[in-house]
Design an enzyme around this catalytic site. Structure first.
Site, PDB file in Angstrom:
ATOM      1  N   SER A 165      30.530 -11.979  -3.501  1.00 29.75           N
ATOM      2  CA  SER A 165      29.176 -12.539  -3.490  1.00 29.75           C
ATOM      3  C   SER A 165      29.032 -13.643  -4.530  1.00 29.75           C
ATOM      4  O   SER A 165      27.945 -14.208  -4.695  1.00 29.75           O
ATOM      5  CB  SER A 165      28.152 -11.429  -3.764  1.00 29.75           C
ATOM      6  N   THR A 168     -13.692 -24.223  16.998  1.00 24.71           N
ATOM      7  CA  THR A 168     -13.126 -22.937  17.385  1.00 24.71           C
ATOM      8  C   THR A 168     -12.423 -23.240  18.709  1.00 24.71           C
ATOM      9  O   THR A 168     -12.888 -24.089  19.468  1.00 24.71           O
ATOM     10  CB  THR A 168     -14.203 -21.842  17.585  1.00 24.71           C
ATOM     11  N   HIS A 169     -11.303 -22.609  18.939  1.00 32.97           N
ATOM     12  CA  HIS A 169     -10.465 -22.920  20.119  1.00 32.97           C
ATOM     13  C   HIS A 169     -10.066 -24.395  20.145  1.00 32.97           C
ATOM     14  O   HIS A 169      -9.797 -24.950  21.205  1.00 32.97           O
ATOM     15  CB  HIS A 169     -11.182 -22.567  21.428  1.00 32.97           C
ATOM     16  N   SER A 201       9.641 -44.897  11.743  1.00 31.09           N
ATOM     17  CA  SER A 201      10.571 -44.676  12.845  1.00 31.09           C
ATOM     18  C   SER A 201      11.531 -45.861  12.901  1.00 31.09           C
ATOM     19  O   SER A 201      11.143 -46.990  12.633  1.00 31.09           O
ATOM     20  CB  SER A 201       9.797 -44.580  14.158  1.00 31.09           C
ATOM     21  N   GLU A 260       5.264 -31.603   8.721  1.00 28.36           N
ATOM     22  CA  GLU A 260       6.004 -30.899   9.773  1.00 28.36           C
ATOM     23  C   GLU A 260       7.021 -29.932   9.166  1.00 28.36           C
ATOM     24  O   GLU A 260       7.204 -28.810   9.644  1.00 28.36           O
ATOM     25  CB  GLU A 260       6.713 -31.900  10.681  1.00 28.36           C
ATOM     26  N   TYR A 290      22.971   3.462  -3.332  1.00 25.56           N
ATOM     27  CA  TYR A 290      23.429   2.090  -3.081  1.00 25.56           C
ATOM     28  C   TYR A 290      24.428   2.037  -1.925  1.00 25.56           C
ATOM     29  O   TYR A 290      25.294   2.893  -1.792  1.00 25.56           O
ATOM     30  CB  TYR A 290      24.085   1.523  -4.350  1.00 25.56           C
ATOM     31  N   GLN A 295      24.051  -6.003  -0.814  1.00 22.12           N
ATOM     32  CA  GLN A 295      24.482  -7.298  -1.345  1.00 22.12           C
ATOM     33  C   GLN A 295      23.910  -8.452  -0.507  1.00 22.12           C
ATOM     34  O   GLN A 295      23.806  -9.586  -0.967  1.00 22.12           O
ATOM     35  CB  GLN A 295      26.012  -7.348  -1.364  1.00 22.12           C
ATOM     36  N   LYS A 350      20.452 -11.069  -1.305  1.00 19.19           N
ATOM     37  CA  LYS A 350      20.234 -12.210  -2.202  1.00 19.19           C
ATOM     38  C   LYS A 350      20.108 -13.566  -1.528  1.00 19.19           C
ATOM     39  O   LYS A 350      19.168 -14.318  -1.797  1.00 19.19           O
ATOM     40  CB  LYS A 350      21.346 -12.266  -3.246  1.00 19.19           C
TER      41      LYS A 350
HETATM   42  N1  ARG Z   1      27.712  -7.639  -5.845  1.00 16.82           N
HETATM   43  C1  ARG Z   1      27.102  -6.370  -5.660  1.00 16.82           C
HETATM   44  C2  ARG Z   1      25.723  -6.563  -5.030  1.00 16.82           C
HETATM   45  O1  ARG Z   1      25.231  -7.630  -5.062  1.00 16.82           O
HETATM   46  C3  ARG Z   1      26.944  -5.660  -6.959  1.00 16.82           C
HETATM   47  C4  ARG Z   1      26.869  -4.177  -6.857  1.00 16.82           C
HETATM   48  C5  ARG Z   1      28.195  -3.642  -6.489  1.00 16.82           C
HETATM   49  N2  ARG Z   1      28.218  -2.243  -6.538  1.00 16.82           N
HETATM   50  C6  ARG Z   1      29.182  -1.521  -5.983  1.00 16.82           C
HETATM   51  N3  ARG Z   1      29.109  -0.258  -6.054  1.00 16.82           N
HETATM   52  N4  ARG Z   1      30.167  -2.087  -5.332  1.00 16.82           N
HETATM   53  O2  ARG Z   1      25.124  -5.646  -4.484  1.00 16.82           O
END
Ligand code: ARG
Length: 469
Positions: free
Chosen positions: A34, A166-167, A288, A301, A328, A333, A336
């Site tokens: 990542s 309206t509309h 244009s 736009e 987790y 991951q 993000k």
């Molecule tokens: N790069 C991972 C993420 O963004 C970090 C956490 C990784 N944790 C693990 N148990 N592999 O989620």
């Protein structure tokens, strides 16, 4: 340098590869890494690590001497990253491992003590929260700027009359200031939502460790405090598996982007030659390459379109999170990229919209002219029949409908009918009716709280100014 693959002779990862005999397949390394997108979290990662380290020292979990080395080393890593002297390597997966690996190169074995009583799971949750918290604050600031631009324009245009729709059909005359203040209200609610979400976000996951907490005598209240969180999170499983804060951030951004897209759409319509209600400045339009007369509202736009992208980010993260078992999972991951992208798109949108609103010029005459058809004061006529002749509103509505039909047949607006003609529909109508048929009298009469009368708009402007925080 971190560029050299920090791996054991077998090729296994040196940070977690103890039980591995071989390194990952190339494609595994690629799908797993990542770093390409989470490297922007370096500041939050180092901030979180320093807070953790200070707490470890204070709790005598690590020695002051090792701790000091770690703190100095972390500052150096930060400097290297900011100076652009840092090499990234997908073998080191993410920003957390990059920072730790480089720290090890700089200070040696003491670096290995930083990860005591911590896991990347609570680490990433903390880093990401810190990032989203900053992004929320920036979003709030940007919206404050947009609100100021709207209020300024509203004040300048409190008396300017245009058709309210309206509309998208002419409904009743309104004032342009009033119309702009409608958006002020939307952005006020967005900012309230942001603040509300920020309050919920503001608990620190650090110290939840992998999922179950830790046997070390850590002080989670201290780390929470030093990272400006209100408190530590209460449940370690929830701490590492929660991404509500990102979902809420994206929800607020989506709702707000929807508001921006509506304003953008109105700007596109208003700036067309057919409407000609406003002119956008050169700064926010393009020409244009083939049609020399054109001035295209590209910024508007794009503001309209970015909502799609931001809502897409919300949808994508909701789908990633749904059905994930505690705690987790690596799926998370995927939280993000979309969030970073949405925040970026959002910031651009608000900045462009603020510029467009500030720079637009208003064609008062075209707005007014556009109220002169469509029988826009028909409601005022019906209200007059109720107020002056004491008719029930339903009857008044019917009589007005007949008068509209008459005017339509004659090819004029309501005030183009003579009193005699009006009296063929309702004998009791008097000359006084003409006093309510102009658009000026119409807007001036709408003095109910929150209404479109210029005096109300000026009162709303005043209130708005004091509400902007
Ligand atoms: N790069 C991972 C993420 O963004 C970090 C956490 C990784 N944790 C693990 N148990 N592999 O989620």
């Amino acid at each position: 340098m971190a560029s050299e693959k920090d791996t054991s002779p077998s090729g296994a990862n040196s940070l977690w590869g103890g039980r591995f005999e071989a390194g990952p397949a190339e494609i595994m390394e690629k799908i797993n890494a990542s770093i390409d997108f989470d490297k922007i979290l370096y500041g939050q990662d180092i901030q979180g690590s320093k807070a953790h380290c200070q707490m470890l020292i204070k709790q005598e979990i690590i020695s002051a001497e090792d701790g000091e080395k770690i703190l100095v080393g972390l500052d150096q890593v930060k400097e290297e990253i900011e100076a652009g002297n840092f090499t990234y390597d997908t073998a080191l997966e993410d920003i957390h491992m990059h920072v730790e690996s480089r720290l090890t190169e700089i200070i040696g074995d003491a670096a290995g003590r930083l990860h005591t009583a911590r896991s990347r799971n609570d680490q990433v949750a903390t880093d990401f929260k810190l990032w989203v918290r900053d992004a929320s604050d920036q979003m709030d600031q940007a919206l404050c700027g947009l609100q100021n631009a709207l209020v300024t324009k509203a004040e300048q245009n409190a008396h300017v009359i245009l058709p309210g729709f309206t509309h998208l059909q002419s409904a009743q005359p309104i004032t342009f200031g009033h119309h702009l203040l409608a958006y002020f209200e939307m952005f006020t609610r967005d900012r309230d939502r942001l603040r509300d979400a920020r309050e919920r976000l503001n608990e620190c996951p650090l110290g939840a460790a992998a999922l179950a907490g830790t046997s070390f005598p850590i002080d989670r209240f201290q780390t929470a405090k030093s990272l400006n969180f209100r408190a530590p999170t209460a449940n370690s499983l929830d701490s590492v598996s929660d991404r509500d804060f990102a979902l809420e951030f994206l929800s607020v951004a989506s709702i707000c982007a929807t508001h921006v897209s509506r304003l953008a759409e109105e700007i596109v319509i208003w700036s067309s030659a057919q409407f000609n209600f406003i002119n956008l400045s050169d700064k926010f339009t393009t020409g244009s390459s083939i049609m020399p007369q054109k001035r295209n509202p590209d910024a508007a736009e794009l503001c309209r379109a970015k909502a799609g992208r931001i809502i897409g980010a919300l949808t994508s993260l909701l789908i990633v999170m749904k059905g994930l078992p505690l705690a987790y999972s690596k799926d998370m991951q995927e939280d993000k990229e979309a969030t970073f992208d949405a925040a970026n798109a959002f910031a651009l949108c608000i900045a462009a919209m603020t510029g467009m609103v500030g720079d637009m010029t208003v064609n008062e005459r075209a707005m007014k002219a556009s109220t002169q058809n469509g029988f826009i004061t028909a409601t005022d006529l019906a209200d007059w029949l109720v107020r002056v002749l004491g008719m029930p509103f339903r009857n008044a509505h019917h009589v007005t409908g007949s008068l509209v039909a008459l005017a339509e047949k004659k090819g004029c607006d309501l005030d183009g009918l003579t009193l005699d003609e009006m009296q063929t529909v309702e004998a009791k109508i008097t000359q006084d009716v003409f006093s309510v048929l102009t658009v000026e009298s119409s807007v001036a009469s709408r003095i109910s709280f929150g209404g479109t009368a210029p005096e109300q708009v000026l009162a709303q402007v005043k209130a708005a100014k004091s509400r902007i925080k």
